[in-house]
Design a protein around this motif. Structure first.
Motif, PDB file in Angstrom:
ATOM      1  N   ALA A  35      55.249  41.289  32.447  1.00  0.00           N
ATOM      2  CA  ALA A  35      54.110  40.814  33.239  1.00  0.00           C
ATOM      3  C   ALA A  35      53.379  42.019  33.822  1.00  0.00           C
ATOM      4  O   ALA A  35      53.999  42.932  34.357  1.00  0.00           O
ATOM      5  CB  ALA A  35      54.586  39.889  34.349  1.00  0.00           C
ATOM      6  N   ARG A  36      52.061  42.001  33.713  1.00  0.00           N
ATOM      7  CA  ARG A  36      51.269  43.114  34.221  1.00  0.00           C
ATOM      8  C   ARG A  36      50.208  42.663  35.226  1.00  0.00           C
ATOM      9  O   ARG A  36      49.862  43.403  36.134  1.00  0.00           O
ATOM     10  CB  ARG A  36      50.569  43.833  33.053  1.00  0.00           C
ATOM     11  N   ARG A  37      49.702  41.463  35.052  1.00  0.00           N
ATOM     12  CA  ARG A  37      48.615  40.988  35.889  1.00  0.00           C
ATOM     13  C   ARG A  37      49.138  40.073  36.987  1.00  0.00           C
ATOM     14  O   ARG A  37      50.195  39.457  36.852  1.00  0.00           O
ATOM     15  CB  ARG A  37      47.570  40.287  35.030  1.00  0.00           C
ATOM     16  N   PHE A  38      48.369  39.992  38.057  1.00  0.00           N
ATOM     17  CA  PHE A  38      48.788  39.236  39.238  1.00  0.00           C
ATOM     18  C   PHE A  38      49.170  37.804  38.868  1.00  0.00           C
ATOM     19  O   PHE A  38      50.214  37.288  39.302  1.00  0.00           O
ATOM     20  CB  PHE A  38      47.676  39.245  40.288  1.00  0.00           C
ATOM     21  N   ALA A  61      52.991  51.194  47.836  1.00  0.00           N
ATOM     22  CA  ALA A  61      53.163  52.152  48.930  1.00  0.00           C
ATOM     23  C   ALA A  61      54.459  52.944  48.788  1.00  0.00           C
ATOM     24  O   ALA A  61      54.519  54.121  49.164  1.00  0.00           O
ATOM     25  CB  ALA A  61      53.138  51.417  50.269  1.00  0.00           C
ATOM     26  N   ASN A  62      55.489  52.314  48.219  1.00  0.00           N
ATOM     27  CA  ASN A  62      56.783  52.975  48.035  1.00  0.00           C
ATOM     28  C   ASN A  62      56.876  53.742  46.716  1.00  0.00           C
ATOM     29  O   ASN A  62      57.943  54.282  46.389  1.00  0.00           O
ATOM     30  CB  ASN A  62      57.914  51.948  48.112  1.00  0.00           C
ATOM     31  N   GLY A  63      55.777  53.785  45.960  1.00  0.00           N
ATOM     32  CA  GLY A  63      55.733  54.603  44.766  1.00  0.00           C
ATOM     33  C   GLY A  63      56.399  54.009  43.542  1.00  0.00           C
ATOM     34  O   GLY A  63      56.683  54.734  42.580  1.00  0.00           O
ATOM     35  N   LEU A  64      56.623  52.681  43.518  1.00  0.00           N
ATOM     36  CA  LEU A  64      57.252  52.054  42.362  1.00  0.00           C
ATOM     37  C   LEU A  64      56.233  51.496  41.369  1.00  0.00           C
ATOM     38  O   LEU A  64      56.542  51.353  40.181  1.00  0.00           O
ATOM     39  CB  LEU A  64      58.201  50.936  42.804  1.00  0.00           C
ATOM     40  N   LEU A  65      55.038  51.172  41.850  1.00  0.00           N
ATOM     41  CA  LEU A  65      53.994  50.633  40.994  1.00  0.00           C
ATOM     42  C   LEU A  65      52.683  51.377  41.244  1.00  0.00           C
ATOM     43  O   LEU A  65      52.472  51.947  42.314  1.00  0.00           O
ATOM     44  CB  LEU A  65      53.769  49.136  41.268  1.00  0.00           C
ATOM     45  N   VAL A  66      51.814  51.329  40.238  1.00  0.00           N
ATOM     46  CA  VAL A  66      50.438  51.799  40.400  1.00  0.00           C
ATOM     47  C   VAL A  66      49.509  50.723  39.840  1.00  0.00           C
ATOM     48  O   VAL A  66      49.888  49.955  38.949  1.00  0.00           O
ATOM     49  CB  VAL A  66      50.189  53.142  39.672  1.00  0.00           C
ATOM     50  N   LYS A  67      48.302  50.667  40.381  1.00  0.00           N
ATOM     51  CA  LYS A  67      47.291  49.728  39.883  1.00  0.00           C
ATOM     52  C   LYS A  67      46.378  50.458  38.904  1.00  0.00           C
ATOM     53  O   LYS A  67      45.888  51.549  39.194  1.00  0.00           O
ATOM     54  CB  LYS A  67      46.475  49.171  41.045  1.00  0.00           C
ATOM     55  N   VAL A  68      46.173  49.836  37.747  1.00  0.00           N
ATOM     56  CA  VAL A  68      45.302  50.402  36.716  1.00  0.00           C
ATOM     57  C   VAL A  68      44.226  49.373  36.390  1.00  0.00           C
ATOM     58  O   VAL A  68      44.545  48.240  36.003  1.00  0.00           O
ATOM     59  CB  VAL A  68      46.089  50.766  35.449  1.00  0.00           C
ATOM     60  N   ALA A  69      42.966  49.747  36.540  1.00  0.00           N
ATOM     61  CA  ALA A  69      41.864  48.818  36.287  1.00  0.00           C
ATOM     62  C   ALA A  69      41.736  48.538  34.785  1.00  0.00           C
ATOM     63  O   ALA A  69      41.719  49.462  33.974  1.00  0.00           O
ATOM     64  CB  ALA A  69      40.563  49.379  36.831  1.00  0.00           C
ATOM     65  N   TYR A  70      41.678  47.249  34.425  1.00  0.00           N
ATOM     66  CA  TYR A  70      41.420  46.893  33.030  1.00  0.00           C
ATOM     67  C   TYR A  70      40.067  46.187  32.885  1.00  0.00           C
ATOM     68  O   TYR A  70      39.621  45.934  31.768  1.00  0.00           O
ATOM     69  CB  TYR A  70      42.541  46.007  32.478  1.00  0.00           C
ATOM     70  N   SER A  71      39.406  45.892  34.006  1.00  0.00           N
ATOM     71  CA  SER A  71      38.084  45.273  33.976  1.00  0.00           C
ATOM     72  C   SER A  71      37.291  45.789  35.173  1.00  0.00           C
ATOM     73  O   SER A  71      37.806  45.820  36.301  1.00  0.00           O
ATOM     74  CB  SER A  71      38.193  43.743  34.036  1.00  0.00           C
ATOM     75  N   GLU A  72      36.036  46.164  34.915  1.00  0.00           N
ATOM     76  CA  GLU A  72      35.202  46.678  35.987  1.00  0.00           C
ATOM     77  C   GLU A  72      34.339  45.588  36.614  1.00  0.00           C
ATOM     78  O   GLU A  72      34.044  45.623  37.802  1.00  0.00           O
ATOM     79  CB  GLU A  72      34.300  47.796  35.448  1.00  0.00           C
ATOM     80  N   THR A  73      33.918  44.620  35.795  1.00  0.00           N
ATOM     81  CA  THR A  73      33.069  43.535  36.292  1.00  0.00           C
ATOM     82  C   THR A  73      33.573  42.198  35.762  1.00  0.00           C
ATOM     83  O   THR A  73      33.356  41.876  34.594  1.00  0.00           O
ATOM     84  CB  THR A  73      31.604  43.728  35.859  1.00  0.00           C
ATOM     85  N   PRO A  74      34.291  41.414  36.574  1.00  0.00           N
ATOM     86  CA  PRO A  74      34.733  41.744  37.936  1.00  0.00           C
ATOM     87  C   PRO A  74      35.907  42.726  37.894  1.00  0.00           C
ATOM     88  O   PRO A  74      36.527  42.914  36.857  1.00  0.00           O
ATOM     89  CB  PRO A  74      35.162  40.396  38.494  1.00  0.00           C
ATOM     90  N   LYS A  75      36.212  43.317  39.038  1.00  0.00           N
ATOM     91  CA  LYS A  75      37.289  44.295  39.117  1.00  0.00           C
ATOM     92  C   LYS A  75      38.633  43.596  38.963  1.00  0.00           C
ATOM     93  O   LYS A  75      38.966  42.673  39.708  1.00  0.00           O
ATOM     94  CB  LYS A  75      37.237  45.017  40.464  1.00  0.00           C
ATOM     95  N   ARG A  76      39.405  44.010  37.968  1.00  0.00           N
ATOM     96  CA  ARG A  76      40.721  43.425  37.719  1.00  0.00           C
ATOM     97  C   ARG A  76      41.709  44.555  37.431  1.00  0.00           C
ATOM     98  O   ARG A  76      41.343  45.576  36.847  1.00  0.00           O
ATOM     99  CB  ARG A  76      40.681  42.459  36.533  1.00  0.00           C
TER     100      ARG A  76
END
Length: 319
Positions: A35-38, A61-76
């Motif tokens: 699973a990658r998306r919310f 915040a604890n450094g276990l995950l990072v958010k990577v944008a896959y869509s700019e419009t809308p932002k996802r």
């Protein structure tokens, strides 16, 4: 001025401060499963949006995950694992190992693991990095390490039942053991008993847990078969807490948390605890190996297949 209480430094304690939360563990498991998306994470865990959102923010915040944008419009965004998160994989395998043996779920979802390196179905085996033999708790001794010391406990308030409301609807492979690992109090108590601290006051001093919470968790661990009471004094009757077979098999989970905590949260001086593997006489560096070829397991080298079988009703860790 109120007296400041201190407890022994411990990498397990520090690791549980980050991942010792039921909702967090289910979210990490869903991401380990792909699973990658919310929306995917929420569906797999069956938890409320607000709870998922809050835990994802903590994991970032604890450094276990990072958010990577896959869509700019809308932002996802996708949620991706860091190296720090990937190195919890052995802990997850040990939780799966425990769940396979001890879970009593009514609709038990099991997983068949295949080691891509050798091509065979395997069981993950906690192993000594030196002699490659399976690790058993009774074969491990410990000494104080260079990073031993005292620290002030800082327990954030989390409701014990958070994330458990819809546990029957989630697709977790280790939800029963996650109820133990995901309750930091339970994990800390078991850590203490493994170091032969069996009496109530000994455990309280070692963990810094408030008396009422400690009493509650000890009762739960007894009710759920992780500890049993043994009378060591008759007049008046006094009891100590001892490990059951379910707990002995839980030891590899704590061992992998210890190793992870040593790497990411130990003091500059080194780990607070040094382990020795009695059968080979060497300092213990635990690994997780393939039961077929004996090779060390890496996350990218494992394929899995799910199946569901009917079992007797689950005995859930009490709310």
């Amino acid at each position: 001025m109120a007296e400041q209480k201190f407890i022994r430094t411990c990498s397990i304690w520090r690791a549980l401060g980050v991942v010792g939360d039921f909702a967090t563990l289910l979210i990490l498991e869903s991401i380990w499963q792909g699973a990658r998306r919310f929306s995917e994470i929420q569906t797999r865990t069956g938890m409320l949006k607000a709870l998922v959102s809050g835990r994802l923010k903590q994991l970032i915040a604890n450094g276990l995950l990072v958010k990577v944008a896959y869509s700019e419009t809308p932002k996802r965004y996708d949620y991706r694992m860091t190296e720090k998160c990937m190195e919890l994989y052995w802990t997850a395998l040990m939780m799966l190992r425990w769940e396979k043996k001890w879970s009593s779920g009514q609709e038990k979802t099991s997983v068949q693991l295949t080691h891509k390196v050798c091509g065979h179905v395997f069981d993950p085996v906690p192993s000594c990095g030196h002699c490659e033999k399976e690790i058993f708790a009774r074969d491990v001794t410990w000494d104080e390490g260079p990073g031993v010391g005292w620290m002030a406990p800082s327990y954030s308030r989390r409701r014990q039942g958070e994330g458990r409301q819809n546990v029957a609807e989630c697709t977790s492979l280790f939800h029963e053991i996650a109820m133990v690992t995901g309750d930091r109090w339970a994990g800390l108590i078991l850590r203490s008993v493994f170091t032969r601290l069996r009496k109530f006051d000994e455990i309280r001093k070692d963990t810094g847990i408030a008396t009422n919470i400690l009493s509650d968790r000890l009762n739960q661990l007894v009710d759920n078969g992780f500890l049993y009471t043994h009378a060591y004094q008759d007049a008046p009757t006094r009891y100590e807490y001892r490990l059951t077979d379910r707990s002995w098999d839980y030891y590899p989970v704590l061992l992998m948390l210890l190793q992870w905590g040593d790497k990411w949260y130990a003091s500059p001086e080194g780990p607070p605890l040094l382990l020795n593997h009695t059968p080979c006489g060497h300092e213990l560096t635990p690994t997780v190996n393939c039961s077929h070829c004996g090779g060390a397991i890496r996350a990218g080298d494992v394929a899995y297949e799910l199946s569901t079988v009917a079992e007797k009703p689950a005995k859930v860790f009490a709310e």
